[in-house]
Design an enzyme around this catalytic site. Structure first.
Site, PDB file in Angstrom:
ATOM      1  N   GLY A 173      -0.279  -1.816   5.582  1.00 49.75           N
ATOM      2  CA  GLY A 173       0.028  -3.299   6.597  1.00 49.75           C
ATOM      3  C   GLY A 173      -1.415  -4.003   6.350  1.00 49.75           C
ATOM      4  CG  HIS A 174      -3.149  -7.990   8.795  1.00 47.22           C
ATOM      5  ND1 HIS A 174      -4.121  -8.604   7.976  1.00 47.22           N
ATOM      6  CD2 HIS A 174      -3.796  -8.462  10.269  1.00 47.22           C
ATOM      7  CE1 HIS A 174      -4.813  -9.574   8.829  1.00 47.22           C
ATOM      8  NE2 HIS A 174      -4.552  -9.586   9.952  1.00 47.22           N
ATOM      9  N   GLY A 175      -4.694  -4.654   6.700  1.00 45.67           N
ATOM     10  CA  GLY A 175      -5.776  -4.210   7.215  1.00 45.67           C
ATOM     11  C   GLY A 175      -7.026  -4.042   7.967  1.00 45.67           C
TER      12      GLY A 175
ATOM     13  N   GLY B 192     -10.376  -4.432   1.970  1.00 44.27           N
ATOM     14  CA  GLY B 192      -9.393  -3.766   2.998  1.00 44.27           C
ATOM     15  C   GLY B 192      -9.552  -2.804   3.793  1.00 44.27           C
ATOM     16  CG  ASP B 193      -6.977  -1.078   5.544  1.00 44.69           C
ATOM     17  OD1 ASP B 193      -6.292  -1.554   4.790  1.00 44.69           O
ATOM     18  OD2 ASP B 193      -5.884  -0.557   6.663  1.00 44.69           O
TER      19      ASP B 193
ATOM     20  CB  THR C 228      -0.541   0.119   1.385  1.00 45.10           C
ATOM     21  OG1 THR C 228      -1.094  -1.049   1.178  1.00 45.10           O
ATOM     22  CG2 THR C 228      -1.961   0.957   1.486  1.00 45.10           C
TER      23      THR C 228
ATOM     24  NE  ARG D 181      -8.500  -7.964   2.736  1.00 45.46           N
ATOM     25  CZ  ARG D 181      -7.087  -7.194   2.737  1.00 45.46           C
ATOM     26  NH1 ARG D 181      -7.134  -6.545   1.911  1.00 45.46           N
ATOM     27  NH2 ARG D 181      -6.867  -6.763   3.696  1.00 45.46           N
TER      28      ARG D 181
HETATM   29  N1  GLY Z   1      -3.925  -2.045   4.165  1.00 43.20           N
HETATM   30  C1  GLY Z   1      -3.968  -2.162   3.412  1.00 43.20           C
HETATM   31  C2  GLY Z   1      -4.782  -3.995   2.674  1.00 43.20           C
HETATM   32  O1  GLY Z   1      -4.973  -4.391   3.908  1.00 43.20           O
HETATM   33  O2  GLY Z   1      -5.427  -3.765   1.879  1.00 43.20           O
END
Ligand code: GLY
Length: 320
Positions: free
Chosen positions: A225-227, A203-204, A173, A201
């Site tokens: 990172g981990h959305g 994400g954030d 991202t 899917r």
């Molecule tokens: N931060 C990007 C995603 O999780 O899609």
């Protein structure tokens, strides 16, 4: 005046700073800066050349937010259009809506004349095929034989996907925030999302408050990172609110990372109970102070101001 960006957005921060210095609005500046990264086929987590979903289709998420108007918009699971941040900006400017997904987002982009193209580069396709052929011994695919092995691809999977830096390569991202000469703030976040994600899917990144947030009287925050961890904490909103109560950017960012670490589900923790995933927040206080924080260091933040463009170290919660 200042522009900040995720580590992969130094060119975006420099371009945004240059544009904001010469009369562009903070929002136009950061969206134009991020377009450079969306155009880069070597950036595997954003725009053209981003890694596809599990069906081999590139689906992009992005959002923008303008502090002066306190308005924003996002597009999610957008196919075929390489500049989702620009589509999100049009959505904010032309409509009363704040989020479009999938087919509706594509139709809106088409109505606005955005060019359509195949976003899957040959490199991203080869990586997707390697993933399909190696992920299970219980499907129809055979692992690549030695003479079929693509060393670049194999190295990437070994070091970024399956390796010690557990699944860092799954998410990337780009985020960019700008404070213009009058103090107004704006930011944008753009991504191809997790590599090989479930089709559809989201994400954030396209969600206001999660992947980005601005309040002109407090500051901005954006994340990579981990959305899913951001979605369950609305991290960008929460970090901006902490800055409003008087916390510095670095303290606000670290507080969010601590909250996320404390509530990480068991299956996402390592043997020491810490999150396996990485997550970075990039914060810009309305006073002009900035910080980058990372769940796992070392990581960097891109900064551009009157001293020029540079990468600075993020403050980590944990060190590898
Ligand atoms: N931060 C990007 C995603 O999780 O899609």
């Amino acid at each position: 005046m200042k522009a900040i960006a995720s580590h992969n957005g130094l060119a975006a921060a420099q371009r945004a700073y240059e544009l904001a210095s010469t009369g562009s609005s903070p929002l136009d500046a950061c969206v134009a800066g991020v377009a450079l990264i969306e155009d880069d086929p070597e950036e595997l987590t954003v725009g053209y050349g981003g890694l596809p979903n599990e069906d081999g289709v590139v689906e992009l998420d992005a959002a923008v937010m303008d502090g002066r108007l306190h308005r924003g918009a996002g597009v999610a699971a957008l196919q075929k259009v390489r500049h989702p941040a620009q589509v999100a900006q049009r959505l904010m400017e032309q409509t009363t809506r704040a989020l479009l997904v999938g087919e509706g987002a594509l139709r809106f982009a088409q109505a606005n004349g955005f060019p359509e193209e195949n976003l899957l580069t040959d490199k991203a396709r080869r990586m997707w095929l390697y993933w399909k052929r190696t992920r299970s011994n219980f499907d129809d695919w055979r692992r690549p034989a030695a003479d079929e092995t693509d060393l670049d691809v194999e190295h990437w999977f070994a070091t970024r996907f399956y390796g010690q830096a557990a699944r860092e390569g799954r998410h990337g991202t780009v985020h960019c925030a700008v404070q213009g000469p009058t103090g107004d703030l704006a930011c944008t976040t753009s991504t191809s999302g997790h590599a090989f994600k479930l089709a559809g899917r989201v994400g954030d990144s396209p969600i206001l408050g999660a992947g980005l947030y601005v309040d002109n009287e407090a500051g901005t925050c954006g994340s990579i990172g981990h959305g899913e961890a951001n979605l369950t904490h609305l991290s960008s909103f929460a970090a901006v609110e902490l800055m409003r109560t008087g916390l510095s950017p670095v303290d606000a960012g670290l507080e969010l990372l601590r909250r996320i670490a404390a509530k990480t589900p068991e299956h996402e923790r390592d043997e020491n109970g810490r999150p396996k995933f990485n997550l970075q927040l990039f914060l810009l206080h309305h006073s002009g102070a900035h910080a980058g924080v990372a769940m796992w260091g070392p990581k960097q933040i891109a900064v551009c101001d009157e001293q020029g463009g540079r990468l600075e170290d993020c403050t980590p919660l944990y060190e590898r």
